[in-house]
Design a protein around this motif. Sequence first.
Motif, PDB file in Angstrom:
ATOM      1  N   GLU A  22     102.902  30.206  -5.366  1.00  0.00           N
ATOM      2  CA  GLU A  22     104.330  30.229  -5.527  1.00  0.00           C
ATOM      3  C   GLU A  22     104.864  32.096  -5.238  1.00  0.00           C
ATOM      4  OE1 GLU A  22     106.025  27.380  -7.848  1.00  0.00           O
ATOM      5  OE2 GLU A  22     103.690  26.352  -8.187  1.00  0.00           O
ATOM      6  N   GLU A  23     104.869  32.479  -5.598  1.00  0.00           N
ATOM      7  CA  GLU A  23     105.577  33.926  -5.825  1.00  0.00           C
ATOM      8  C   GLU A  23     105.037  35.162  -5.005  1.00  0.00           C
ATOM      9  OE1 GLU A  23     109.179  33.095  -6.464  1.00  0.00           O
ATOM     10  OE2 GLU A  23     109.122  31.526  -7.480  1.00  0.00           O
ATOM     11  N   VAL A  24     104.142  35.261  -5.526  1.00  0.00           N
ATOM     12  CA  VAL A  24     102.927  36.654  -4.695  1.00  0.00           C
ATOM     13  C   VAL A  24     102.651  37.013  -3.817  1.00  0.00           C
ATOM     14  CG1 VAL A  24     101.319  38.515  -5.915  1.00  0.00           C
ATOM     15  CG2 VAL A  24     102.759  37.279  -7.371  1.00  0.00           C
ATOM     16  N   ALA A  25     101.840  35.836  -2.877  1.00  0.00           N
ATOM     17  CA  ALA A  25     100.948  35.630  -2.595  1.00  0.00           C
ATOM     18  C   ALA A  25     101.794  35.521  -0.739  1.00  0.00           C
ATOM     19  CB  ALA A  25      99.976  34.186  -2.077  1.00  0.00           C
ATOM     20  N   PRO A  26     102.867  34.801  -0.459  1.00  0.00           N
ATOM     21  CA  PRO A  26     103.869  34.207   0.248  1.00  0.00           C
ATOM     22  C   PRO A  26     104.346  35.762   1.148  1.00  0.00           C
ATOM     23  CG  PRO A  26     104.406  32.527  -1.071  1.00  0.00           C
ATOM     24  CD  PRO A  26     103.395  33.843  -2.367  1.00  0.00           C
ATOM     25  N   PRO A  38     106.775  45.278  -4.855  1.00  0.00           N
ATOM     26  CA  PRO A  38     107.108  44.713  -5.334  1.00  0.00           C
ATOM     27  C   PRO A  38     108.466  43.977  -6.611  1.00  0.00           C
ATOM     28  CG  PRO A  38     105.571  44.279  -6.174  1.00  0.00           C
ATOM     29  CD  PRO A  38     105.765  45.732  -5.204  1.00  0.00           C
ATOM     30  N   VAL A  39     109.480  44.566  -6.703  1.00  0.00           N
ATOM     31  CA  VAL A  39     110.187  45.093  -8.211  1.00  0.00           C
ATOM     32  C   VAL A  39     110.779  43.580  -8.100  1.00  0.00           C
ATOM     33  CG1 VAL A  39     112.469  45.402  -8.664  1.00  0.00           C
ATOM     34  CG2 VAL A  39     111.435  47.279  -7.043  1.00  0.00           C
ATOM     35  N   CYS A  80      97.586  39.437  -4.626  1.00  0.00           N
ATOM     36  CA  CYS A  80      98.083  41.100  -3.902  1.00  0.00           C
ATOM     37  C   CYS A  80      97.740  41.928  -4.535  1.00  0.00           C
ATOM     38  CB  CYS A  80      99.321  40.537  -3.691  1.00  0.00           C
ATOM     39  SG  CYS A  80     100.328  42.786  -3.592  1.00  0.00           S
ATOM     40  N   ALA A  81      96.686  42.242  -3.970  1.00  0.00           N
ATOM     41  CA  ALA A  81      96.617  43.353  -5.366  1.00  0.00           C
ATOM     42  C   ALA A  81      97.327  44.854  -5.631  1.00  0.00           C
ATOM     43  CB  ALA A  81      95.016  44.472  -4.297  1.00  0.00           C
TER      44      ALA A  81
END
Length: 379
Positions: A22-26, A38-39, A80-81
Amino acid sequence: MNFDLTQEQQMVKKLMRDFSNEEVAPGAVDRDRSGKFPVEIFQKLSEMGMMGLPFPEKYGGGGADTISFAIVTEELSRACASTGITYSAHISLGGAPLNLFGTKEQKQKYLTPICTGESFGAFGLTEPNAGSDAGGTETSAVLSNGQYTINGSKVYITNASYAKHLALTAVTGREDGKKEISAIIVPTDLKGFKIIDNYEKMGLHASNTTELLLEDVVVPEENLLGESGKGLQQFLVTLDGGRIGIGAMAVGIAQAAYERALKYSKERKQFGKTLSSFQITQFKLADMAMKIELARTMVYKAAWLKDQGRMFTKEASMCKLYASEIAMEVADEAIQIHGGYGYMREYEVERYLRDAKLLEIGEGTSEVQRMVIARQLGC
């Protein structure tokens, strides 16, 4: 022998799977293209209590185990690596040496801000002439009147732009012609400390990779981490734990590449049939799934051994070596299954290959891992 995750580990996995989806992949594609750190994601992870996950609660940590750390790293890396490597380095390279070797006062002062997310964790080992050969360290720290004066440079340091302090290695003396290398905690805002963030990388574009320049940087003797002259040994121990993080990262990237290849193979039609109905594609996917499961099991074994207080050097190298190499294999096969589309950024699978390559290099190359394993075997 029980391969089930504990209830707590299952909760961590579900929480991080949902958060990553929900928060990282998009925003992963945009971050890959813009290089934006990605702060906001890490602010949320801090609010969730994840930034100090495996460290003692008295320093603001979560008191969790290494398997939970591996789970979080895998799930973030699947989405997200760049986010995954930032988290892994924050914990295993930034916080771990302070937790392992710091005094009570040092932990209170320097580990606590890492656990609470006030500072990112970073680790200063690699130099222009000291990569695989960490003993080639040339950065110097001269002790005089209770203060160290540090001069030198470090390269390829993760998270340093967002770290308020970091531990680094420096030559503090020589005995019988051999370098005495110590670890010293250095605040990053000191006079003479310069951080340069201008590397152009193949992948992991949204992670922070920097060069450090230290010119007459002065810190008090109390900032010595652990024993004088034991810095190299301390950091080698730290790297053992870091390799579990790299292994978990690799599993996450491989899992993401596999999932996209599986989905595409069920949708794409050639010669009147879906790709997934061809045996050659089925065999590719079966091999991918098998290798990912084996890599994940090896990561969990190394993490479990660490949590049991047992030797895990060999297993950490094995999991890092195997997982990083299969991540490259799986990402490559995912591109192949996608065909021409796999070569295009729009379909994302090429990103997995670019991101995975670093894992065969960082925290000890594949060649170094084989050396470590062979040494552990008594060769």
